[in-house]
Design a protein around this motif. Sequence first.
Motif, PDB file in Angstrom:
ATOM      1  N   GLN A  74      -5.928   6.562   4.956  1.00 57.25           N
ATOM      2  CA  GLN A  74      -7.085   5.676   4.931  1.00 57.25           C
ATOM      3  C   GLN A  74      -7.498   5.355   3.508  1.00 57.25           C
ATOM      4  O   GLN A  74      -7.561   6.234   2.641  1.00 57.25           O
ATOM      5  N   VAL A  75      -7.755   4.073   3.271  1.00 60.03           N
ATOM      6  CA  VAL A  75      -8.352   3.607   2.021  1.00 60.03           C
ATOM      7  C   VAL A  75      -9.590   2.803   2.391  1.00 60.03           C
ATOM      8  O   VAL A  75      -9.653   2.222   3.474  1.00 60.03           O
ATOM      9  N   GLU A  76     -10.560   2.770   1.517  1.00 59.56           N
ATOM     10  CA  GLU A  76     -11.771   2.038   1.847  1.00 59.56           C
ATOM     11  C   GLU A  76     -11.549   0.536   1.771  1.00 59.56           C
ATOM     12  O   GLU A  76     -11.945  -0.209   2.656  1.00 59.56           O
ATOM     13  N   ARG A  77     -10.887   0.111   0.693  1.00 55.62           N
ATOM     14  CA  ARG A  77     -10.639  -1.315   0.492  1.00 55.62           C
ATOM     15  C   ARG A  77      -9.196  -1.501   0.029  1.00 55.62           C
ATOM     16  O   ARG A  77      -8.537  -0.564  -0.412  1.00 55.62           O
ATOM     17  N   TRP A  78      -8.718  -2.711   0.080  1.00 59.74           N
ATOM     18  CA  TRP A  78      -7.324  -2.978  -0.242  1.00 59.74           C
ATOM     19  C   TRP A  78      -6.994  -2.761  -1.709  1.00 59.74           C
ATOM     20  O   TRP A  78      -5.817  -2.564  -2.046  1.00 59.74           O
ATOM     21  N   ASP A  79      -7.985  -2.803  -2.602  1.00 62.05           N
ATOM     22  CA  ASP A  79      -7.649  -2.561  -4.010  1.00 62.05           C
ATOM     23  C   ASP A  79      -7.238  -1.114  -4.261  1.00 62.05           C
ATOM     24  O   ASP A  79      -6.720  -0.778  -5.333  1.00 62.05           O
ATOM     25  N   GLU A  80      -7.437  -0.239  -3.263  1.00 60.54           N
ATOM     26  CA  GLU A  80      -6.976   1.137  -3.364  1.00 60.54           C
ATOM     27  C   GLU A  80      -5.552   1.309  -2.832  1.00 60.54           C
ATOM     28  O   GLU A  80      -4.967   2.399  -2.965  1.00 60.54           O
ATOM     29  N   ALA A  81      -4.995   0.269  -2.243  1.00 60.41           N
ATOM     30  CA  ALA A  81      -3.679   0.375  -1.612  1.00 60.41           C
ATOM     31  C   ALA A  81      -2.560   0.690  -2.614  1.00 60.41           C
ATOM     32  O   ALA A  81      -1.693   1.523  -2.317  1.00 60.41           O
ATOM     33  N   PRO A  82      -2.500   0.061  -3.800  1.00 59.91           N
ATOM     34  CA  PRO A  82      -1.394   0.387  -4.718  1.00 59.91           C
ATOM     35  C   PRO A  82      -1.319   1.867  -5.074  1.00 59.91           C
ATOM     36  O   PRO A  82      -0.223   2.451  -5.067  1.00 59.91           O
ATOM     37  N   ALA A  83      -2.444   2.483  -5.352  1.00 57.73           N
ATOM     38  CA  ALA A  83      -2.429   3.907  -5.694  1.00 57.73           C
ATOM     39  C   ALA A  83      -1.996   4.747  -4.496  1.00 57.73           C
ATOM     40  O   ALA A  83      -1.259   5.737  -4.648  1.00 57.73           O
ATOM     41  N   ALA A  84      -2.441   4.371  -3.299  1.00 59.53           N
ATOM     42  CA  ALA A  84      -2.037   5.107  -2.100  1.00 59.53           C
ATOM     43  C   ALA A  84      -0.526   5.019  -1.897  1.00 59.53           C
ATOM     44  O   ALA A  84       0.129   6.010  -1.537  1.00 59.53           O
ATOM     45  N   PHE A  85       0.053   3.844  -2.143  1.00 61.67           N
ATOM     46  CA  PHE A  85       1.501   3.689  -2.031  1.00 61.67           C
ATOM     47  C   PHE A  85       2.234   4.503  -3.079  1.00 61.67           C
ATOM     48  O   PHE A  85       3.270   5.117  -2.802  1.00 61.67           O
ATOM     49  N   ALA A  86       1.712   4.509  -4.299  1.00 64.34           N
ATOM     50  CA  ALA A  86       2.371   5.269  -5.373  1.00 64.34           C
ATOM     51  C   ALA A  86       2.476   6.742  -4.997  1.00 64.34           C
ATOM     52  O   ALA A  86       3.536   7.371  -5.160  1.00 64.34           O
ATOM     53  N   VAL A 105      -5.721 -15.286   1.409  1.00 65.93           N
ATOM     54  CA  VAL A 105      -5.763 -15.085  -0.038  1.00 65.93           C
ATOM     55  C   VAL A 105      -5.863 -13.600  -0.375  1.00 65.93           C
ATOM     56  O   VAL A 105      -5.134 -13.091  -1.237  1.00 65.93           O
ATOM     57  N   HIS A 106      -6.757 -12.877   0.279  1.00 69.08           N
ATOM     58  CA  HIS A 106      -6.917 -11.458  -0.019  1.00 69.08           C
ATOM     59  C   HIS A 106      -5.663 -10.675   0.365  1.00 69.08           C
ATOM     60  O   HIS A 106      -5.272  -9.735  -0.340  1.00 69.08           O
ATOM     61  N   GLU A 107      -5.044 -11.052   1.479  1.00 70.56           N
ATOM     62  CA  GLU A 107      -3.810 -10.390   1.887  1.00 70.56           C
ATOM     63  C   GLU A 107      -2.704 -10.617   0.858  1.00 70.56           C
ATOM     64  O   GLU A 107      -1.955  -9.681   0.514  1.00 70.56           O
ATOM     65  N   SER A 108      -2.595 -11.842   0.351  1.00 72.13           N
ATOM     66  CA  SER A 108      -1.563 -12.153  -0.643  1.00 72.13           C
ATOM     67  C   SER A 108      -1.800 -11.386  -1.940  1.00 72.13           C
ATOM     68  O   SER A 108      -0.851 -10.868  -2.555  1.00 72.13           O
ATOM     69  N   ARG A 109      -3.052 -11.298  -2.370  1.00 79.53           N
ATOM     70  CA  ARG A 109      -3.359 -10.560  -3.594  1.00 79.53           C
ATOM     71  C   ARG A 109      -3.077  -9.071  -3.404  1.00 79.53           C
ATOM     72  O   ARG A 109      -2.559  -8.410  -4.309  1.00 79.53           O
ATOM     73  N   ARG A 110      -3.433  -8.536  -2.239  1.00 80.73           N
ATOM     74  CA  ARG A 110      -3.149  -7.130  -1.934  1.00 80.73           C
ATOM     75  C   ARG A 110      -1.653  -6.851  -2.024  1.00 80.73           C
ATOM     76  O   ARG A 110      -1.223  -5.878  -2.676  1.00 80.73           O
ATOM     77  N   ASP A 111      -0.856  -7.692  -1.396  1.00 77.29           N
ATOM     78  CA  ASP A 111       0.582  -7.454  -1.362  1.00 77.29           C
ATOM     79  C   ASP A 111       1.194  -7.593  -2.750  1.00 77.29           C
ATOM     80  O   ASP A 111       2.121  -6.850  -3.103  1.00 77.29           O
ATOM     81  N   ALA A 112       0.695  -8.544  -3.545  1.00 78.70           N
ATOM     82  CA  ALA A 112       1.209  -8.701  -4.905  1.00 78.70           C
ATOM     83  C   ALA A 112       0.896  -7.473  -5.754  1.00 78.70           C
ATOM     84  O   ALA A 112       1.741  -7.023  -6.551  1.00 78.70           O
ATOM     85  N   ALA A 113      -0.302  -6.901  -5.589  1.00 73.82           N
ATOM     86  CA  ALA A 113      -0.676  -5.715  -6.354  1.00 73.82           C
ATOM     87  C   ALA A 113       0.174  -4.513  -5.951  1.00 73.82           C
ATOM     88  O   ALA A 113       0.622  -3.728  -6.800  1.00 73.82           O
TER      89      ALA A 113
END
Length: 470
Positions: A74-86, A105-113
């Motif tokens: 679980q992450v609170e928001r998508w900007d935490e997703a890159p660190a969770a993946f790492a 737009v938010h989904e595309s930015r999330r996936d790019a990050a």
Amino acid sequence: MRQLIWLRSDLRVHDNRALGAAMAAGPTLALYLPSPGQWRAHDDAACKVDFWLRNLTELSHSLARLGVPLLIRQVERWDEAPAAFARLCREQDIVQVHVNDEYGVHESRRDAAVEAELKAQGIGLQRHLDQLLFAPGSLLTRAGTCFQVFGQFRRACQQRLAGNLPAVAGLPAAQPQPGIAGDAVPAAVEGFAAPPESLRRLWPAGEEAAQRRLHEFAENRLAAYAEARDFPAEPGTSRLSPYLAAGVLSPRQCLHAALQAAGGDFDRPGVSAWLDELLWREFYKHVLVGYPRVSMGRAFLAETEALPWRDAPEELAAWQQGRTGFPLVDAAMRQLLASGWMHNRLRMVVAMFLTKNLLIDWRHGERWFMRHLIDGDLAANNGGWQWSASTGTDAVPYFRLFNPLAQSRKFDPDGRFIRQWLPELEGLDRRDIHAPAGLLRPAGYPPPIVELPFSRERALAAFKALPRRG
């Protein structure tokens, strides 16, 4: 060469492009990232979140039978997703991540990050076309731009589909157990109240339930779809939209089921009308990519941003709660509150009533729908609202207003739908139930909150005063 599939709006094992590719490439783990803060920011409905989790639970069992453990982080928001993946990729020695594309737009930015973070670790991210029949950008006008008119888009799709249907992938072969235990799927997420059991029963979870619903519709009701779909008291629609929105069904599965039932004939009664609905979903996702502003709270037609929308909180609240004094509008809004779903024609009726008769900004309606729809989908919801409000691509001409009384008499002539959701009007006959007036109006049911002729002229004047493009 361990693979990871990141599940999002693709909660199935059959015909899942990313899952099939991952399992073909090597031992595979699955990941789901509950993101409650992001879901709240996107106005996702509590009943929708509950539906996702129920489907995710069913999916975890199906994945386990394939030897694929489901991990929950679980992450609170998508900007935490890159660190969770790492962290996860280091822990599990992942070499490749597979995703089915998403399009906001938010989904595309999330996936790019996430992709950038993975690349820094030497890990690849493989994208797959899954929730659409055609990749955005692969269908363009002669001028090389995204289609703005559905009829033209539909013709382009039909030309591509003729003799070249996208295949439905089978179930991947099971892999040896990787020796990693899957995580329990949470029954609830903080901040999203559990819906009543009566609502849950309307929408059983899992691929088997979705497939039963699809094939029952295709075999028994598809032929009459074109005639029956506009009557809300009849079981004329498929009610598959929640399963498509969550990816429990794919559009390819729906396409093939319809054509199989019709003997491969696109022009069979009911088939072409229902395929049009699938293509509307496709069209609005292409619009999201071609014109990103529509997923950022902006009107597609820039000149309509100058419309003098009314600040009328009491009228907005009456619309939201089904207390406008127009029975068909009120019945539709109460259906939404009770079931998490609304009949498609009624979505247009209530949207035009809010934006034209009440002259209230379409964004209020779009948000209210997302907060209550079990099938809430950014592209379809935004596209439908902007179409009804005459602010979007392929928008209904501004001078076309659905009269809620005429719509009621035409599509619910006996008042059966109204009686189902407005029991206070149950005693009225088929003539009076559409517009109870004077002594016929039961105590407690409100009088109409607006005069239709006046409201129509007010809306027409507002649109006529807009500056014209060109």
